[in-house]
Design a protein around this motif. Structure first.
Motif, mmCIF file in Angstrom:
data_model
loop_
_atom_site.group_PDB
_atom_site.id
_atom_site.type_symbol
_atom_site.label_atom_id
_atom_site.label_comp_id
_atom_site.label_asym_id
_atom_site.label_seq_id
_atom_site.Cartn_x
_atom_site.Cartn_y
_atom_site.Cartn_z
ATOM 1 N N PRO A 37 0.567 -1.311 -0.427
ATOM 2 C CA PRO A 37 -0.046 0.089 -0.283
ATOM 3 C C PRO A 37 0.477 1.124 -0.181
ATOM 4 C CG PRO A 37 -0.523 -1.582 1.581
ATOM 5 C CD PRO A 37 0.643 -2.103 1.225
ATOM 6 N N ALA A 38 2.410 1.547 0.775
ATOM 7 C CA ALA A 38 2.720 2.392 0.533
ATOM 8 C C ALA A 38 4.311 1.506 -0.204
ATOM 9 C CB ALA A 38 3.544 2.695 2.232
ATOM 10 N N LYS A 43 14.046 9.188 3.610
ATOM 11 C CA LYS A 43 14.764 9.218 4.719
ATOM 12 C C LYS A 43 15.732 10.515 4.154
ATOM 13 C CE LYS A 43 12.482 5.590 6.630
ATOM 14 N NZ LYS A 43 11.869 6.184 7.299
ATOM 15 N N TRP A 64 13.678 4.904 -0.665
ATOM 16 C CA TRP A 64 13.111 3.899 -0.299
ATOM 17 C C TRP A 64 12.697 2.459 -1.160
ATOM 18 C CZ3 TRP A 64 10.583 -0.307 2.966
ATOM 19 C CH2 TRP A 64 10.178 1.490 4.098
ATOM 20 N N PRO A 99 6.496 -3.713 4.486
ATOM 21 C CA PRO A 99 5.010 -3.291 3.863
ATOM 22 C C PRO A 99 5.055 -1.604 5.273
ATOM 23 C CG PRO A 99 4.696 -4.952 4.878
ATOM 24 C CD PRO A 99 5.754 -5.454 4.920
ATOM 25 N N PHE A 100 5.463 -1.728 5.926
ATOM 26 C CA PHE A 100 4.888 -0.991 7.230
ATOM 27 C C PHE A 100 6.511 -0.332 7.894
ATOM 28 C CE2 PHE A 100 1.415 -4.453 7.998
ATOM 29 C CZ PHE A 100 0.330 -3.382 8.082
ATOM 30 N N GLY A 101 7.417 -0.441 6.709
ATOM 31 C CA GLY A 101 8.940 0.003 6.743
ATOM 32 C C GLY A 101 9.795 -1.201 7.806
ATOM 33 N N GLY A 102 10.242 -0.355 8.436
ATOM 34 C CA GLY A 102 11.452 -0.618 9.805
ATOM 35 C C GLY A 102 11.713 -0.253 10.534
ATOM 36 N N ARG A 105 11.429 4.264 12.731
ATOM 37 C CA ARG A 105 10.085 4.713 12.486
ATOM 38 C C ARG A 105 9.728 4.682 11.218
ATOM 39 N NH1 ARG A 105 10.806 10.565 12.818
ATOM 40 N NH2 ARG A 105 9.578 10.771 12.382
ATOM 41 N N CYS A 107 5.759 1.742 10.904
ATOM 42 C CA CYS A 107 4.253 1.783 10.806
ATOM 43 C C CYS A 107 3.919 1.687 12.061
ATOM 44 C CB CYS A 107 3.938 2.020 9.919
ATOM 45 S SG CYS A 107 2.429 2.112 10.214
ATOM 46 N N PRO A 108 3.533 3.281 13.242
ATOM 47 C CA PRO A 108 2.706 2.706 14.117
ATOM 48 C C PRO A 108 1.340 2.484 14.529
ATOM 49 C CG PRO A 108 3.521 4.955 14.036
ATOM 50 C CD PRO A 108 3.536 4.605 12.691
ATOM 51 N N GLY A 109 0.940 2.210 13.026
ATOM 52 C CA GLY A 109 -0.414 1.967 12.885
ATOM 53 C C GLY A 109 -0.795 0.458 12.422
ATOM 54 N N TYR A 112 -2.903 -1.474 14.227
ATOM 55 C CA TYR A 112 -4.687 -0.861 14.732
ATOM 56 C C TYR A 112 -4.825 -1.917 12.229
ATOM 57 C CZ TYR A 112 -8.750 1.536 13.290
ATOM 58 O OH TYR A 112 -10.198 1.953 12.869
ATOM 59 N N ALA A 113 -4.160 -1.656 11.792
ATOM 60 C CA ALA A 113 -4.036 -1.486 10.426
ATOM 61 C C ALA A 113 -4.583 -3.432 10.348
ATOM 62 C CB ALA A 113 -3.147 -1.694 9.408
HETATM 63 C C1 HEM Z 1 -1.609 -0.705 5.291
HETATM 64 C C2 HEM Z 1 -1.855 0.025 6.102
HETATM 65 C C3 HEM Z 1 -0.691 1.212 6.641
HETATM 66 C C4 HEM Z 1 0.567 0.614 5.647
HETATM 67 C C5 HEM Z 1 0.987 -0.611 4.738
HETATM 68 C C6 HEM Z 1 1.708 1.928 6.352
HETATM 69 C C7 HEM Z 1 2.551 1.841 5.960
HETATM 70 C C8 HEM Z 1 3.475 2.663 6.685
HETATM 71 C C9 HEM Z 1 4.703 2.960 5.923
HETATM 72 C C10 HEM Z 1 5.410 1.907 4.741
HETATM 73 C C11 HEM Z 1 5.472 3.640 6.692
HETATM 74 C C12 HEM Z 1 7.180 4.443 6.547
HETATM 75 C C13 HEM Z 1 7.212 3.790 7.626
HETATM 76 C C14 HEM Z 1 9.303 4.073 7.618
HETATM 77 O O1 HEM Z 1 9.545 5.401 6.668
HETATM 78 O O2 HEM Z 1 9.713 3.302 8.175
HETATM 79 C C15 HEM Z 1 4.194 3.945 7.491
HETATM 80 C C16 HEM Z 1 4.769 5.192 7.959
HETATM 81 C C17 HEM Z 1 3.845 6.060 9.251
HETATM 82 N N1 HEM Z 1 1.745 5.516 9.778
HETATM 83 FE FE1 HEM Z 1 1.412 3.621 7.943
HETATM 84 N N2 HEM Z 1 1.026 2.022 7.402
HETATM 85 C C18 HEM Z 1 -0.390 1.664 7.134
HETATM 86 C C19 HEM Z 1 -1.527 1.966 8.515
HETATM 87 C C20 HEM Z 1 -1.599 3.014 9.353
HETATM 88 C C21 HEM Z 1 -2.389 3.179 9.648
HETATM 89 C C22 HEM Z 1 -3.455 2.857 10.409
HETATM 90 C C23 HEM Z 1 -1.783 4.461 11.251
HETATM 91 C C24 HEM Z 1 -2.835 5.303 11.857
HETATM 92 C C25 HEM Z 1 -3.793 4.996 12.880
HETATM 93 C C26 HEM Z 1 -0.574 4.785 10.093
HETATM 94 C C27 HEM Z 1 -0.191 6.040 10.612
HETATM 95 C C28 HEM Z 1 1.888 5.877 10.531
HETATM 96 C C29 HEM Z 1 2.543 7.053 10.821
HETATM 97 C C30 HEM Z 1 2.564 8.108 12.166
HETATM 98 C C31 HEM Z 1 3.800 6.829 10.375
HETATM 99 C C32 HEM Z 1 4.710 8.023 10.342
HETATM 100 C C33 HEM Z 1 5.448 7.173 11.327
HETATM 101 C C34 HEM Z 1 7.215 7.681 11.334
HETATM 102 O O3 HEM Z 1 7.078 8.662 10.671
HETATM 103 O O4 HEM Z 1 7.474 8.300 12.757
HETATM 104 N N3 HEM Z 1 -0.117 3.585 9.648
HETATM 105 N N4 HEM Z 1 3.304 3.761 7.126
#
Ligand code: HEM
Length: 160
Positions: A37-38, A43, A64, A99-102, A105, A107-109, A112-113
Motif C-alpha cells: 500500500p505504501a 529518509k 527506499w 510494507p510497514f517500514g522497519g 520509524r 509505521c505505528p499504525g 491497528y491496520a
Molecule cells: C495497511 C496499512 C498501512 C501501511 C501499509 C502503512 C505503511 C507505512 C509505512 C511504509 C510507513 C513509513 C515507515 C518508515 O519510514 O520506515 C508508515 C509510517 C507511518 N504510518 Fe503507516 N501504514 C498503514 C496504516 C497506518 C495507520 C492505520 C496509521 C494510523 C492509525 C498509520 C500511521 C503512520 C504514521 C504516523 C507514520 C509515520 C511514522 C514516523 O515517521 O515515525 N499507518 N506507514
C-alpha cells in the motif's frame, strides 16, 4: 475458516480470535508483498554511507523502495507467485518484508491496520460469496496500488 466455524451466527470476533487468524494474516501479508500500500518512503542520510557501490553523503534525501525489496528473488523465490506459505515458520528474513517500514520509524499504525484487515476479511468471507466483474482487472501503481478497472465486485450474501 477455523475461527469462522467456532463462531455462532452474528457473534463478534474477540482479541484471542484475532491472534489465531494466522493463515488469514499470511494471505494479507502476501497481498501486501505483491502490492505494498505504501510502495516507497523517504529518509535523510544521518551519516555518509555506501550502498551497492554508491556513496551517499550525509544529509542527502533518499527514497527506499518497498516494492523492489519485496520482489527480490534472493529473499522471495519466484517473486511474482502469490504464496502465503512464505510467511510460515520464521517467515521472511528481517527487513526483507517491509510494507510497514522497519526500525525506529516503522509505521505505528501496523497493529491497528492488522486488526482492521483481519476483521474485514473475516466478515467478507463469512457473510458473502463474491465474484469479480472484471476477471483480469490488473493492479497498477500511481504510485500507490490501484485496481485499473476500479475492482467492481458482485456480493451475494450467504443464506444463513
Ligand atoms: C495497511 C496499512 C498501512 C501501511 C501499509 C502503512 C505503511 C507505512 C509505512 C511504509 C510507513 C513509513 C515507515 C518508515 O519510514 O520506515 C508508515 C509510517 C507511518 N504510518 Fe503507516 N501504514 C498503514 C496504516 C497506518 C495507520 C492505520 C496509521 C494510523 C492509525 C498509520 C500511521 C503512520 C504514521 C504516523 C507514520 C509515520 C511514522 C514516523 O515517521 O515515525 N499507518 N506507514
Amino acid at each position: 475458516m477455523e475461527i469462522a466455524k467456532s463462531k455462532e451466527p452474528g457473534q463478534s470476533l474477540n482479541w484471542r480470535d484475532i491472534q489465531q487468524m494466522t493463515y488469514t494474516w499470511h494471505v494479507a501479508c502476501e497481498a501486501m508483498r505483491l502490492a505494498p500500500p505504501a510502495p516507497l518512503a523517504f529518509k535523510e542520510a544521518l551519516t555518509d554511507f555506501t550502498f551497492a557501490g554508491f556513496t551517499i553523503p550525509k544529509g542527502w534525501k533518499t527514497c527506499w523502495s518497498v516494492h523492489s525489496t519485496h520482489k527480490n528473488p534472493a529473499f522471495f523465490p519466484n517473486p511474482e507467485k502469490f504464496d502465503p506459505t512464505r510467511f510460515e515458520g520464521d517467515g521472511p528474513l528481517p527487513f526483507t518484508f517491509v510494507p510497514f517500514g522497519g526500525g525506529p520509524r516503522m509505521c505505528p499504525g501496523k497493529e491497528y491496520a492488522r486488526l482492521v484487515i483481519l476483521v474485514f476479511m473475516h466478515n467478507l468471507v463469512t457473510r458473502f460469496k463474491w465474484s469479480k466483474l472484471i476477471p483480469n482487472d490488473k493492479i497498477i501503481f500511481k504510485p500507490v496500488p490501484f485496481p485499473e478497472g476500479g475492482l467492481p465486485i458482485c456480493l451475494h450474501p450467504h443464506k444463513n
